[in-house]
Design a protein around this motif. Structure first.
Motif, PDB file in Angstrom:
ATOM      1  N   GLU A 112      -3.171 -49.798   1.657  1.00 43.60           N
ATOM      2  CA  GLU A 112      -3.423 -51.200   1.316  1.00 43.60           C
ATOM      3  C   GLU A 112      -2.478 -51.671   0.204  1.00 43.60           C
ATOM      4  O   GLU A 112      -1.910 -52.768   0.276  1.00 43.60           O
ATOM      5  N   ALA A 113      -2.303 -50.858  -0.826  1.00 43.26           N
ATOM      6  CA  ALA A 113      -1.412 -51.222  -1.933  1.00 43.26           C
ATOM      7  C   ALA A 113       0.025 -51.379  -1.449  1.00 43.26           C
ATOM      8  O   ALA A 113       0.719 -52.333  -1.825  1.00 43.26           O
ATOM      9  N   LEU A 114       0.480 -50.448  -0.609  1.00 45.87           N
ATOM     10  CA  LEU A 114       1.841 -50.540  -0.071  1.00 45.87           C
ATOM     11  C   LEU A 114       2.010 -51.816   0.746  1.00 45.87           C
ATOM     12  O   LEU A 114       3.037 -52.506   0.631  1.00 45.87           O
ATOM     13  N   CYS A 115       1.021 -52.149   1.557  1.00 42.77           N
ATOM     14  CA  CYS A 115       1.094 -53.364   2.372  1.00 42.77           C
ATOM     15  C   CYS A 115       1.154 -54.614   1.496  1.00 42.77           C
ATOM     16  O   CYS A 115       1.919 -55.541   1.781  1.00 42.77           O
ATOM     17  N   GLN A 116       0.381 -54.639   0.428  1.00 43.37           N
ATOM     18  CA  GLN A 116       0.389 -55.790  -0.469  1.00 43.37           C
ATOM     19  C   GLN A 116       1.727 -55.926  -1.187  1.00 43.37           C
ATOM     20  O   GLN A 116       2.313 -57.008  -1.236  1.00 43.37           O
ATOM     21  N   VAL A 117       2.218 -54.830  -1.726  1.00 43.40           N
ATOM     22  CA  VAL A 117       3.459 -54.860  -2.504  1.00 43.40           C
ATOM     23  C   VAL A 117       4.667 -55.160  -1.615  1.00 43.40           C
ATOM     24  O   VAL A 117       5.563 -55.915  -1.998  1.00 43.40           O
ATOM     25  N   LYS A 122       7.178 -48.376  -9.854  1.00 39.09           N
ATOM     26  CA  LYS A 122       6.608 -49.148 -10.955  1.00 39.09           C
ATOM     27  C   LYS A 122       5.492 -50.068 -10.470  1.00 39.09           C
ATOM     28  O   LYS A 122       4.504 -50.278 -11.167  1.00 39.09           O
ATOM     29  N   GLN A 123       5.616 -50.617  -9.264  1.00 37.98           N
ATOM     30  CA  GLN A 123       4.592 -51.502  -8.720  1.00 37.98           C
ATOM     31  C   GLN A 123       3.288 -50.747  -8.434  1.00 37.98           C
ATOM     32  O   GLN A 123       2.212 -51.297  -8.615  1.00 37.98           O
ATOM     33  N   LEU A 124       3.404 -49.512  -7.977  1.00 44.36           N
ATOM     34  CA  LEU A 124       2.237 -48.746  -7.564  1.00 44.36           C
ATOM     35  C   LEU A 124       1.516 -48.062  -8.721  1.00 44.36           C
ATOM     36  O   LEU A 124       0.328 -47.772  -8.627  1.00 44.36           O
ATOM     37  N   GLY A 125       2.236 -47.746  -9.784  1.00 40.87           N
ATOM     38  CA  GLY A 125       1.614 -47.151 -10.950  1.00 40.87           C
ATOM     39  C   GLY A 125       1.068 -45.751 -10.745  1.00 40.87           C
ATOM     40  O   GLY A 125       0.077 -45.377 -11.361  1.00 40.87           O
ATOM     41  N   MET A 126       1.688 -44.982  -9.873  1.00 39.22           N
ATOM     42  CA  MET A 126       1.248 -43.603  -9.664  1.00 39.22           C
ATOM     43  C   MET A 126       2.251 -42.651 -10.302  1.00 39.22           C
ATOM     44  O   MET A 126       3.306 -43.079 -10.753  1.00 39.22           O
ATOM     45  N   SER A 127       1.927 -41.367 -10.362  1.00 35.51           N
ATOM     46  CA  SER A 127       2.860 -40.412 -10.956  1.00 35.51           C
ATOM     47  C   SER A 127       4.133 -40.358 -10.101  1.00 35.51           C
ATOM     48  O   SER A 127       4.067 -40.501  -8.876  1.00 35.51           O
ATOM     49  N   TYR A 128       5.262 -40.144 -10.763  1.00 35.81           N
ATOM     50  CA  TYR A 128       6.520 -40.144 -10.016  1.00 35.81           C
ATOM     51  C   TYR A 128       6.565 -38.989  -9.027  1.00 35.81           C
ATOM     52  O   TYR A 128       7.071 -39.133  -7.922  1.00 35.81           O
ATOM     53  N   MET A 165       5.416 -38.783  -1.459  1.00 39.91           N
ATOM     54  CA  MET A 165       4.960 -39.733  -0.448  1.00 39.91           C
ATOM     55  C   MET A 165       6.152 -40.458   0.185  1.00 39.91           C
ATOM     56  O   MET A 165       6.269 -40.531   1.409  1.00 39.91           O
ATOM     57  N   ALA A 166       7.047 -40.973  -0.626  1.00 37.83           N
ATOM     58  CA  ALA A 166       8.187 -41.743  -0.127  1.00 37.83           C
ATOM     59  C   ALA A 166       9.114 -40.900   0.742  1.00 37.83           C
ATOM     60  O   ALA A 166       9.741 -41.415   1.668  1.00 37.83           O
ATOM     61  N   ASN A 167       9.195 -39.604   0.450  1.00 38.22           N
ATOM     62  CA  ASN A 167      10.081 -38.709   1.201  1.00 38.22           C
ATOM     63  C   ASN A 167       9.350 -37.939   2.296  1.00 38.22           C
ATOM     64  O   ASN A 167       9.867 -36.948   2.811  1.00 38.22           O
ATOM     65  N   ASN A 168       8.143 -38.388   2.642  1.00 44.64           N
ATOM     66  CA  ASN A 168       7.360 -37.777   3.718  1.00 44.64           C
ATOM     67  C   ASN A 168       7.130 -36.290   3.514  1.00 44.64           C
ATOM     68  O   ASN A 168       7.232 -35.491   4.433  1.00 44.64           O
ATOM     69  N   GLN A 169       6.807 -35.911   2.290  1.00 47.30           N
ATOM     70  CA  GLN A 169       6.531 -34.515   1.974  1.00 47.30           C
ATOM     71  C   GLN A 169       5.066 -34.296   1.642  1.00 47.30           C
ATOM     72  O   GLN A 169       4.716 -33.362   0.947  1.00 47.30           O
ATOM     73  N   THR A 170       4.219 -35.174   2.148  1.00 48.63           N
ATOM     74  CA  THR A 170       2.780 -35.052   1.933  1.00 48.63           C
ATOM     75  C   THR A 170       2.076 -35.092   3.275  1.00 48.63           C
ATOM     76  O   THR A 170       2.601 -35.625   4.242  1.00 48.63           O
ATOM     77  N   LYS A 171       0.914 -34.516   3.341  1.00 48.82           N
ATOM     78  CA  LYS A 171       0.168 -34.431   4.599  1.00 48.82           C
ATOM     79  C   LYS A 171      -0.829 -35.561   4.772  1.00 48.82           C
ATOM     80  O   LYS A 171      -1.348 -35.770   5.861  1.00 48.82           O
ATOM     81  N   SER A 172      -1.151 -36.283   3.706  1.00 51.60           N
ATOM     82  CA  SER A 172      -2.161 -37.333   3.815  1.00 51.60           C
ATOM     83  C   SER A 172      -1.811 -38.491   2.890  1.00 51.60           C
ATOM     84  O   SER A 172      -1.041 -38.343   1.942  1.00 51.60           O
ATOM     85  N   ILE A 173      -2.425 -39.626   3.186  1.00 53.49           N
ATOM     86  CA  ILE A 173      -2.273 -40.810   2.346  1.00 53.49           C
ATOM     87  C   ILE A 173      -3.607 -41.556   2.375  1.00 53.49           C
ATOM     88  O   ILE A 173      -4.212 -41.700   3.440  1.00 53.49           O
ATOM     89  N   ARG A 174      -4.062 -41.977   1.225  1.00 57.33           N
ATOM     90  CA  ARG A 174      -5.356 -42.657   1.119  1.00 57.33           C
ATOM     91  C   ARG A 174      -5.267 -44.085   1.648  1.00 57.33           C
ATOM     92  O   ARG A 174      -4.224 -44.729   1.557  1.00 57.33           O
ATOM     93  N   TYR A 175      -6.395 -44.562   2.149  1.00 60.92           N
ATOM     94  CA  TYR A 175      -6.456 -45.944   2.620  1.00 60.92           C
ATOM     95  C   TYR A 175      -6.087 -46.922   1.505  1.00 60.92           C
ATOM     96  O   TYR A 175      -5.408 -47.924   1.747  1.00 60.92           O
ATOM     97  N   GLU A 176      -6.500 -46.627   0.286  1.00 58.56           N
ATOM     98  CA  GLU A 176      -6.179 -47.491  -0.848  1.00 58.56           C
ATOM     99  C   GLU A 176      -4.670 -47.592  -1.053  1.00 58.56           C
ATOM    100  O   GLU A 176      -4.155 -48.654  -1.398  1.00 58.56           O
ATOM    101  N   MET A 177      -3.963 -46.487  -0.841  1.00 61.25           N
ATOM    102  CA  MET A 177      -2.513 -46.497  -1.005  1.00 61.25           C
ATOM    103  C   MET A 177      -1.851 -47.288   0.123  1.00 61.25           C
ATOM    104  O   MET A 177      -0.884 -48.012  -0.104  1.00 61.25           O
TER     105      MET A 177
END
Length: 72
Positions: A48-53, A22-28, A34-46
């Motif tokens: 930064e958002a994770l660090c802030q939240v 809910k804090q990140l506002g992205m599609s579930y 992303m949370a379950n490490n099933q992606t190959k990349s993550i954007r710098y913006e994400m």
């Protein structure tokens, strides 16, 4: 293998995956991958958002397991 330590950070802070979603506002679907490490990349913006939240640094977000090879 480099892994995102989001679930560990959430547990340490007493927060849930749903709260972070809910804090990140992205599609579930994308969030869950992303949370379950099933992606190959993550954007710098994400990162930064994770660090802030989560009130952490990029060093806190990632773990490296040198014993487990990366899936290629």
């Amino acid at each position: 293998m480099t892994k995102l330590a989001v679930l560990k950070l959430l547990e340490q802070r007493g927060k849930t995956k749903y709260w972070l979603y809910k804090q990140l506002g992205m599609s579930y679907q994308n969030f869950n991958r992303m949370a379950n490490n099933q992606t190959k990349s993550i954007r710098y913006e994400m990162i930064e958002a994770l660090c802030q939240v989560l009130d952490c640094t990029p060093n806190d977000l990632f773990e490296i397991d040198f014993d487990q090879p990366e899936n290629r």
